[in-house]
Write a protein that holds these residues in place. Structure first.
Motif, PDB file in Angstrom:
ATOM      1  N   SER A 327     -17.887  10.873  -4.148  1.00  0.00           N
ATOM      2  CA  SER A 327     -18.766  11.099  -5.294  1.00  0.00           C
ATOM      3  C   SER A 327     -18.009  10.881  -6.602  1.00  0.00           C
ATOM      4  O   SER A 327     -16.786  10.698  -6.612  1.00  0.00           O
ATOM      5  CB  SER A 327     -19.345  12.522  -5.248  1.00  0.00           C
ATOM      6  OG  SER A 327     -18.307  13.476  -5.214  1.00  0.00           O
ATOM      7  N   ASP A 328     -18.739  10.910  -7.684  1.00  0.00           N
ATOM      8  CA  ASP A 328     -18.153  10.765  -9.020  1.00  0.00           C
ATOM      9  C   ASP A 328     -17.501  12.094  -9.401  1.00  0.00           C
ATOM     10  O   ASP A 328     -18.086  13.171  -9.212  1.00  0.00           O
ATOM     11  CB  ASP A 328     -19.253  10.406 -10.016  1.00  0.00           C
ATOM     12  CG  ASP A 328     -18.691   9.956 -11.359  1.00  0.00           C
ATOM     13  OD1 ASP A 328     -17.556  10.360 -11.700  1.00  0.00           O
ATOM     14  OD2 ASP A 328     -19.386   9.200 -12.054  1.00  0.00           O
ATOM     15  N   GLN A 329     -16.296  12.017  -9.928  1.00  0.00           N
ATOM     16  CA  GLN A 329     -15.602  13.232 -10.322  1.00  0.00           C
ATOM     17  C   GLN A 329     -16.373  14.000 -11.391  1.00  0.00           C
ATOM     18  O   GLN A 329     -16.279  15.228 -11.489  1.00  0.00           O
ATOM     19  CB  GLN A 329     -14.190  12.892 -10.834  1.00  0.00           C
ATOM     20  CG  GLN A 329     -13.284  14.093 -10.996  1.00  0.00           C
ATOM     21  CD  GLN A 329     -11.880  13.686 -11.387  1.00  0.00           C
ATOM     22  OE1 GLN A 329     -11.682  12.735 -12.145  1.00  0.00           O
ATOM     23  NE2 GLN A 329     -10.883  14.372 -10.851  1.00  0.00           N
ATOM     24  N   THR A 376     -14.628   7.585 -11.867  1.00  0.00           N
ATOM     25  CA  THR A 376     -13.495   8.086 -11.082  1.00  0.00           C
ATOM     26  C   THR A 376     -14.043   8.709  -9.809  1.00  0.00           C
ATOM     27  O   THR A 376     -14.769   9.717  -9.856  1.00  0.00           O
ATOM     28  CB  THR A 376     -12.699   9.137 -11.879  1.00  0.00           C
ATOM     29  OG1 THR A 376     -12.228   8.555 -13.097  1.00  0.00           O
ATOM     30  CG2 THR A 376     -11.521   9.647 -11.064  1.00  0.00           C
ATOM     31  N   LEU A 377     -13.707   8.107  -8.692  1.00  0.00           N
ATOM     32  CA  LEU A 377     -14.257   8.552  -7.416  1.00  0.00           C
ATOM     33  C   LEU A 377     -13.312   9.525  -6.729  1.00  0.00           C
ATOM     34  O   LEU A 377     -12.085   9.382  -6.783  1.00  0.00           O
ATOM     35  CB  LEU A 377     -14.518   7.362  -6.498  1.00  0.00           C
ATOM     36  CG  LEU A 377     -15.447   6.269  -7.053  1.00  0.00           C
ATOM     37  CD1 LEU A 377     -15.611   5.153  -6.028  1.00  0.00           C
ATOM     38  CD2 LEU A 377     -16.796   6.862  -7.412  1.00  0.00           C
ATOM     39  N   VAL A 378     -13.898  10.533  -6.065  1.00  0.00           N
ATOM     40  CA  VAL A 378     -13.106  11.497  -5.304  1.00  0.00           C
ATOM     41  C   VAL A 378     -13.702  11.627  -3.904  1.00  0.00           C
ATOM     42  O   VAL A 378     -14.921  11.515  -3.717  1.00  0.00           O
ATOM     43  CB  VAL A 378     -13.067  12.881  -5.987  1.00  0.00           C
ATOM     44  CG1 VAL A 378     -12.269  12.831  -7.275  1.00  0.00           C
ATOM     45  CG2 VAL A 378     -14.473  13.402  -6.237  1.00  0.00           C
ATOM     46  N   ASN A 380     -14.286  14.083  -0.710  1.00  0.00           N
ATOM     47  CA  ASN A 380     -14.399  15.505  -0.415  1.00  0.00           C
ATOM     48  C   ASN A 380     -14.674  15.720   1.070  1.00  0.00           C
ATOM     49  O   ASN A 380     -15.323  14.872   1.722  1.00  0.00           O
ATOM     50  CB  ASN A 380     -15.533  16.152  -1.220  1.00  0.00           C
ATOM     51  CG  ASN A 380     -15.320  16.056  -2.712  1.00  0.00           C
ATOM     52  OD1 ASN A 380     -14.559  16.815  -3.287  1.00  0.00           O
ATOM     53  ND2 ASN A 380     -15.994  15.085  -3.344  1.00  0.00           N
ATOM     54  N   ASN A 399      -8.843  20.004  -0.513  1.00  0.00           N
ATOM     55  CA  ASN A 399      -8.622  19.597  -1.897  1.00  0.00           C
ATOM     56  C   ASN A 399      -9.054  18.135  -2.057  1.00  0.00           C
ATOM     57  O   ASN A 399      -8.640  17.275  -1.266  1.00  0.00           O
ATOM     58  CB  ASN A 399      -7.154  19.753  -2.273  1.00  0.00           C
ATOM     59  CG  ASN A 399      -6.749  21.211  -2.377  1.00  0.00           C
ATOM     60  OD1 ASN A 399      -7.530  22.050  -2.816  1.00  0.00           O
ATOM     61  ND2 ASN A 399      -5.523  21.518  -1.965  1.00  0.00           N
ATOM     62  N   PRO A 400      -9.895  17.837  -3.052  1.00  0.00           N
ATOM     63  CA  PRO A 400     -10.378  16.461  -3.220  1.00  0.00           C
ATOM     64  C   PRO A 400      -9.224  15.486  -3.479  1.00  0.00           C
ATOM     65  O   PRO A 400      -8.206  15.838  -4.076  1.00  0.00           O
ATOM     66  CB  PRO A 400     -11.309  16.553  -4.428  1.00  0.00           C
ATOM     67  CG  PRO A 400     -11.660  17.996  -4.540  1.00  0.00           C
ATOM     68  CD  PRO A 400     -10.472  18.752  -4.039  1.00  0.00           C
ATOM     69  N   VAL A 402      -8.402  11.718  -5.149  1.00  0.00           N
ATOM     70  CA  VAL A 402      -8.927  10.660  -6.021  1.00  0.00           C
ATOM     71  C   VAL A 402      -8.805   9.321  -5.300  1.00  0.00           C
ATOM     72  O   VAL A 402      -7.754   8.976  -4.754  1.00  0.00           O
ATOM     73  CB  VAL A 402      -8.172  10.628  -7.357  1.00  0.00           C
ATOM     74  CG1 VAL A 402      -8.668   9.468  -8.219  1.00  0.00           C
ATOM     75  CG2 VAL A 402      -8.336  11.946  -8.092  1.00  0.00           C
TER      76      VAL A 402
END
Length: 418
Positions: A327-329, A376-378, A380, A399-400, A402
């Motif tokens: 998802s988007d940060q 910025t994608l992360v 999860n 913890n996500p 990046v």
């Protein structure tokens, strides 16, 4: 009729129990009942005679004689007192017991729990029990209109019927058809599973069970379904229906190499058969094209390896759900998300999940479009206790990480949602 019969039998049983309890009181008192007392008196006389003889012979003195005579009289008096305290119960006492045992039994039955569902089931058996049996044995295909008016009663009667004839696979098959008509998919699948266990060598039942399982599980093959299909193919290697389901199941699971192997085997079988099979071959071509498209999308996606920290592994239950997403940060709906059973992690010590455009929640919000943007994608990963897509207190998460340009990411579930 069933309700009347039940309460009639209950009344008879309570009367019998009452009679058993008071039966000893019903016997008339007879002189023979005092045989023990007569024996005591006889023994008393014999002992007195022995003491008289001993005294006359000088064996005992006067003091000992009087002491023993007194003791014998006391014992005889005690025996008479015990006999008199065990007097027979009167007519009033017997009547009270005969009346109160049925009353207390009926009161206990009514007060222990709500019997309304039981009465409703008995009523259903009386009204539509025969209709249910005719449906389950194939004597009729459609129930009469009057029976359909109370669908709940008909369903209850059919369920009771199949449990009464629990070893009849055909009844379970017909019950599954009813559940499917009612859109009760899990219940239909369970009924078919029972039928398949009862007749594991019946290919028709096995195939219907496999088809229903794949349909209910959205194209996935579970262990039982796979075993059923493999059993069919072991006896009939060229069974086209079983091969097609294996190909579709492997494709849905992402096992594209195995899926293509089944398609190739199926294509060979179709080519060798007589008649016009162009339509079947065309469907195989579409399936291959779909698999190629999925492989291309996955190749452009991200492979995520998820593990659980050793100290949290014992706290995770097999029925919980793992959500892996990108998802988007800054927030918003995920570009790609996949739901996985936690049992897969526990069994292998970790699980590998592929996220691509195929896992997008919305057609216009894909992973490839997100990578082309400046977002910025992360990545999860979260284990949901309740299976909810929204994080709740008590869930476990990692913890996500990046996501840049890498195609592989590793996450470890190690945190607890407060």
């Amino acid at each position: 009729m069933t309700l009347i019969l039940f309460f009639s039998l209950c009344a008879v049983l309570t009367v019998i129990v009452s009679l058993v309890v008071i039966f000893p009181w019903l016997r008339a008192k007879r002189s023979s009942d005092n045989q023990l007392m007569a024996i005591n008196v006889q023994i008393f006389g014999e002992r007195v005679a022995e003491l008289d003889a001993d005294k006359a012979a000088g064996v005992i003195d006067e003091a000992s004689y009087q002491a023993q005579i007194t003791e014998l009289k006391r014992q005889l008096l005690d025996a008479q007192t015990v006999a008199e305290t065990h007097a027979p119960v009167g007519v009033k006492g017997r009547a009270i017991v005969m009346i109160w045992i049925p009353i207390l039994a009926a009161t206990a039955y009514v007060l222990v729990a709500d019997r309304t569902p039981v009465y409703a089931l008995w009523q259903a058996q009386d009204t539509v029990g025969q209709v249910a049996d005719d449906l389950l044995t194939g004597k009729i295909d459609v129930p009469p209109e009057w029976a359909v008016k109370d669908s709940t009663a008909l369903i209850s009667a059919m369920q009771t019927n199949v449990h009464r004839y629990a070893y009849d696979a055909n009844r379970w098959m017909r019950l599954s058809e009813l559940f499917l008509m009612l859109d009760a998919k899990p219940q239909a699948l369970e009924a078919l599973a029972r039928a398949n266990r009862l007749e594991p060598d019946n290919d028709e039942i096995a195939l219907i069970y496999a088809q229903t399982s794949v349909f209910v599980n959205e194209g996935r093959l579970d262990a039982a379904t796979r075993a059923a299909l493999e059993g069919i193919l072991a006896k009939t290697p060229n069974h086209e229906g079983a091969m097609m389901m294996m190909a579709m199941g492997e494709s849905r699971a992402g096992n594209y190499t195995q899926a293509k192997a089944w398609i190739a085997r199926l294509r060979t079988n179709i080519t060798q058969s007589s008649g016009d099979r162009s339509e079947a071959l065309a469907s195989l071509d579409k399936l291959i094209a779909n698999i190629n498209q999925q492989e291309a999308a996955i190749a452009q996606g991200v492979s995520v390896v998820v593990n659980i920290a050793p100290n949290l592994l014992k706290e995770v239950k097999p029925d919980e759900v793992l959500f892996v997403s990108i998802s988007d940060q800054a927030g918003g709906a995920p570009f790609a998300v996949k739901r996985v059973s936690v049992a897969q992690i526990q069994g292998a010590g970790g699980v590998k999940v592929s996220l691509s455009d195929l896992d997008a929640m919305m057609p216009e919000r894909t992973l490839s479009s997100a990578r082309k943007s400046a977002a910025t994608l992360v990545v999860n990963a979260r284990i949901s206790r309740a299976g909810s897509a929204i994080a709740q207190s008590g869930d476990l998460f990692a913890n996500p990480v990046v996501l840049d340009k890498q195609t592989e990411v590793a996450l470890t579930i190690s945190q607890l949602v407060p």
